[in-house]
Design a protein around this motif. Structure first.
Motif, mmCIF file in Angstrom:
data_model
loop_
_atom_site.group_PDB
_atom_site.id
_atom_site.type_symbol
_atom_site.label_atom_id
_atom_site.label_comp_id
_atom_site.label_asym_id
_atom_site.label_seq_id
_atom_site.Cartn_x
_atom_site.Cartn_y
_atom_site.Cartn_z
ATOM 1 N N PRO A 44 0.878 -1.214 0.104
ATOM 2 C CA PRO A 44 0.029 0.146 -0.010
ATOM 3 C C PRO A 44 0.798 1.332 -0.080
ATOM 4 C CG PRO A 44 0.158 -0.941 2.106
ATOM 5 C CD PRO A 44 0.675 -2.088 1.283
ATOM 6 N N PHE A 45 2.033 1.205 0.347
ATOM 7 C CA PHE A 45 2.772 2.337 0.318
ATOM 8 C C PHE A 45 3.171 3.082 -0.944
ATOM 9 C CE2 PHE A 45 6.443 -0.265 0.101
ATOM 10 C CZ PHE A 45 6.263 -1.386 1.013
ATOM 11 N N SER A 46 3.257 4.417 -1.026
ATOM 12 C CA SER A 46 3.716 5.213 -2.184
ATOM 13 C C SER A 46 4.870 4.544 -3.326
ATOM 14 C CB SER A 46 3.792 6.691 -1.880
ATOM 15 O OG SER A 46 4.483 7.362 -3.159
ATOM 16 N N ASP A 48 6.979 6.228 -4.522
ATOM 17 C CA ASP A 48 7.789 6.883 -4.171
ATOM 18 C C ASP A 48 8.826 6.272 -3.252
ATOM 19 O OD1 ASP A 48 7.117 8.971 -5.677
ATOM 20 O OD2 ASP A 48 6.854 10.430 -4.280
ATOM 21 N N PHE A 49 8.149 5.731 -2.123
ATOM 22 C CA PHE A 49 9.052 5.002 -1.011
ATOM 23 C C PHE A 49 9.451 3.676 -1.544
ATOM 24 C CE2 PHE A 49 5.785 7.616 1.216
ATOM 25 C CZ PHE A 49 6.833 8.737 1.787
ATOM 26 N N ASN A 103 4.798 13.897 -7.774
ATOM 27 C CA ASN A 103 4.528 15.022 -6.828
ATOM 28 C C ASN A 103 4.004 15.950 -7.436
ATOM 29 O OD1 ASN A 103 5.493 14.105 -3.731
ATOM 30 N ND2 ASN A 103 7.248 13.460 -5.377
ATOM 31 N N GLU A 109 1.342 9.177 -9.614
ATOM 32 C CA GLU A 109 1.608 8.066 -9.469
ATOM 33 C C GLU A 109 1.160 6.893 -10.532
ATOM 34 O OE1 GLU A 109 2.090 6.474 -5.735
ATOM 35 O OE2 GLU A 109 1.347 7.966 -4.519
ATOM 36 N N ARG A 232 14.249 14.434 -1.103
ATOM 37 C CA ARG A 232 12.805 14.494 -1.252
ATOM 38 C C ARG A 232 12.025 13.757 -0.180
ATOM 39 N NH1 ARG A 232 10.131 17.445 -5.195
ATOM 40 N NH2 ARG A 232 8.427 16.997 -3.723
ATOM 41 N N ALA B 47 5.387 5.038 14.296
ATOM 42 C CA ALA B 47 5.284 4.082 13.179
ATOM 43 C C ALA B 47 3.596 4.126 12.748
ATOM 44 C CB ALA B 47 5.315 2.705 13.504
ATOM 45 N N VAL B 50 3.529 7.326 10.253
ATOM 46 C CA VAL B 50 3.969 6.786 9.181
ATOM 47 C C VAL B 50 3.264 6.016 8.291
ATOM 48 C CG1 VAL B 50 5.848 5.722 8.340
ATOM 49 C CG2 VAL B 50 6.395 6.686 10.257
ATOM 50 N N THR B 51 2.365 4.704 8.871
ATOM 51 C CA THR B 51 1.499 3.969 8.028
ATOM 52 C C THR B 51 0.123 4.762 7.821
ATOM 53 O OG1 THR B 51 0.748 2.893 10.251
ATOM 54 C CG2 THR B 51 2.496 1.907 8.869
ATOM 55 N N TRP B 54 1.829 6.869 4.400
ATOM 56 C CA TRP B 54 2.656 6.219 3.487
ATOM 57 C C TRP B 54 2.234 5.985 2.137
ATOM 58 C CZ3 TRP B 54 5.016 0.832 6.156
ATOM 59 C CH2 TRP B 54 3.928 0.010 5.787
ATOM 60 N N ASP B 55 0.868 5.878 1.880
ATOM 61 C CA ASP B 55 0.255 5.691 0.780
ATOM 62 C C ASP B 55 0.152 7.072 -0.274
ATOM 63 O OD1 ASP B 55 -1.562 6.859 2.347
ATOM 64 O OD2 ASP B 55 -3.558 5.955 1.028
ATOM 65 N N ARG B 56 0.717 8.206 0.311
ATOM 66 C CA ARG B 56 0.683 9.389 -0.284
ATOM 67 C C ARG B 56 2.163 9.592 -1.086
ATOM 68 N NH1 ARG B 56 -3.197 12.418 3.027
ATOM 69 N NH2 ARG B 56 -4.424 10.723 3.736
ATOM 70 N N PRO B 57 2.241 10.472 -2.066
ATOM 71 C CA PRO B 57 3.435 10.597 -2.676
ATOM 72 C C PRO B 57 4.488 11.484 -1.563
ATOM 73 C CG PRO B 57 1.846 11.220 -4.048
ATOM 74 C CD PRO B 57 1.191 10.950 -2.939
ATOM 75 N N ALA B 58 5.642 11.284 -1.961
ATOM 76 C CA ALA B 58 6.534 11.661 -0.745
ATOM 77 C C ALA B 58 6.251 13.244 -0.188
ATOM 78 C CB ALA B 58 7.880 11.623 -1.094
ATOM 79 N N GLY B 59 5.815 13.945 -1.250
ATOM 80 C CA GLY B 59 5.509 15.693 -0.915
ATOM 81 C C GLY B 59 4.724 15.916 -0.048
ATOM 82 N N TYR B 61 2.887 13.185 1.690
ATOM 83 C CA TYR B 61 3.298 12.527 2.986
ATOM 84 C C TYR B 61 3.876 13.500 4.021
ATOM 85 C CZ TYR B 61 5.764 9.465 6.293
ATOM 86 O OH TYR B 61 6.356 8.923 7.446
ATOM 87 N N TRP B 62 5.017 14.264 3.510
ATOM 88 C CA TRP B 62 5.431 15.097 4.649
ATOM 89 C C TRP B 62 4.660 16.439 4.878
ATOM 90 C CZ3 TRP B 62 8.869 13.271 7.596
ATOM 91 C CH2 TRP B 62 9.759 12.313 7.173
#
Lengths: 292, 133
Positions: A44-46, A48-49, A103, A109, A232, B47, B50-51, B54-59, B61-62
């Motif tokens: 499920p993680f993006s 990007d990761f 992004n 994505e 990033r 954690a 984070v979980t 964590w399904d969002r793009p890095a930008g 997510y932060w």
């Protein structure tokens, strides 16, 4: 999977990458090529990761294996200076573009997932169709390769003698490595699937030396690209740490199994899994783009 | 048969020594601090947070986790006492190892290769510094 507890996540990631680490040396398919598309398809993680972790895995496995290969004379660091000077630029550009797409573009994505599926089908085709020439004839050496002294030798125990070779077609090799670096940075995959055929079939490097030398080149490319992902924030310890430990332990086990036996059936099973992962990536990408 | 092994040149030896030694140290750092983070010792971002994102793009997510995008290295370097930040320092160190190896080779290569290796090192350093300059 999405409702799994944190502990379960760590265990699932560890077991997933452990399995990849074991089957990669047995099947001859790189760990990054297995990790990125499968994790993109089923975790499920993006993306990007996933890509950041894929690059880190490629970096650690190349750092771990290169010293032994260099000391054995099989990995030739003479190739690093001309080739990596070009491919480091394209791998950074590929990383920047890949992160820009996810992004900054709407449904970015999905574009990456879709093109990853297409790339994976291309990689599978290359694995099936690509020839491996044990000792290619270099033919006429181009002036650039001659000036840079792109030649090497190593002691080959299976033949009981020293094998010497010289490379050629460096300009074409640099062009190809430019493309390889770009794809590696953009998708976070190690690039052995492409750099070994370039060294072997284009530049005339014996297959064993090509496989070993590609690892020395990958260290530089993947490290520079990892810095782009790091800048990033596209690396998460929660994803990286179980993955890195899993693949390191798995590779240790897999290398020992591969010394005893490398059944062809494992390679076929891996191919089938990759085709399935490509199909899921293509479907996910298309759904993301077409479903309003 | 041992004497048949061709000698590895100086730059190969230097590169393999740097990769072997510094690589093992970097991997040790990541495993040590990473395991401390995974068992919940002094994390900056727990954690569960984070979980959740964590399904969002890095930008994105932060933005959710700390209120702004991660640009550069301050997202982990500004809080070096936490185990997730220390893990990222380990990852940064591992990613520096090929640069150390390249610099080690510069001094052992013939002039043309020396120039290319120096250029490669400069490109690498620019890739690292680019986000903060």
């Amino acid at each position: 999977l999405e409702t799994a507890s944190l502990f379960q996540w760590i265990v699932v990631l560890f077991l997933f990458t452990l399995t990849i680490g074991i089957i990669a040396p047995i099947s001859g398919v790189g760990g990054g090529v297995l990790f990125v598309p499968i994790a993109t398809a089923f975790f499920p993680f993006s993306v990007d990761f996933v890509r950041g972790t894929g690059l880190l895995m490629a970096l650690i496995s190349s750092i771990s294996s290169s010293p032994r290969l260099i000391r054995a004379g099989m990995a030739n660091v003479r190739f690093v200076s001309p080739v990596a000077t070009v491919s480091i630029i394209t791998s950074v550009l590929g990383s920047l573009l890949g992160l820009y797409i996810t992004n900054n573009l709407e449904r970015g994505e999905s574009y990456i997932t879709l093109t990853l599926g297409i790339l994976l089908l291309f990689i599978i085709l290359m694995m099936i169709l690509s020839r491996r020439v044990e000792f290619p004839e270099a033919g006429k050496v181009d002036p650039l390769s001659r000036i840079l002294g792109l030649r090497g030798e190593w002691y080959e125990p299976s033949m009981g003698r020293v094998v010497s070779y010289r490379a050629t077609n460096l300009p074409w090799g640099l062009l190809a490595f430019g493309g390889v670096g770009f794809l590696a940075g953009m998708f976070g995959v190690g690039a052995g699937w492409a750099s070994v055929p370039v060294l072997n079939l284009v530049m005339g490097v014996p297959i064993k030396a090509a496989a070993a030398t590609s690892m020395a080149i990958i260290t530089v490319n993947s490290a520079a690209a990892t810095w782009v992902y790091l800048a990033r924030g596209a690396l998460l310890p929660l994803v990286c740490v179980p993955s890195v430990i899993g693949i390191a332990v798995g590779a240790w086990i897999g290398a020992r199994i591969a010394e005893i036996s490398r059944p062809r059936a494992v390679r076929y099973v891996v191919m089938v899994i990759l085709v399935f992962a490509a199909a899921v990536d293509l479907t996910k990408g298309l759904q993301g783009l077409l479903v309003p | 048969m041992e004497d048949q092994h061709p000698a590895v040149d100086g730059r190969g030896e230097a590169y393999s020594r740097v990769l072997g030694t510094c690589g093992a140290f970097g991997i040790g750092l990541v495993v040590l601090f990473g395991l401390l983070y995974l068992v919940g010792v002094n994390p900056r971002y727990d954690a569960a947070t984070v979980t959740r994102y964590w399904d969002r793009p890095a930008g994105e997510y932060w933005i959710q986790v700390k209120g702004s995008e991660a640009v550069g290295y301050s997202w982990f370097a500004s809080d070096p006492g936490t185990t997730d930040s220390l893990t990222m320092f380990g990852i940064g160190f591992i990613s520096l190892v090929p640069l150390f190896g390249t610099i080690a080779m510069v001094f052992r290569a013939e002039p043309l290769h020396r120039f290319l290796l120096a250029l490669l090192a400069a490109e690498f350093i620019y890739a690292i510094l680019r986000p903060i300059i």
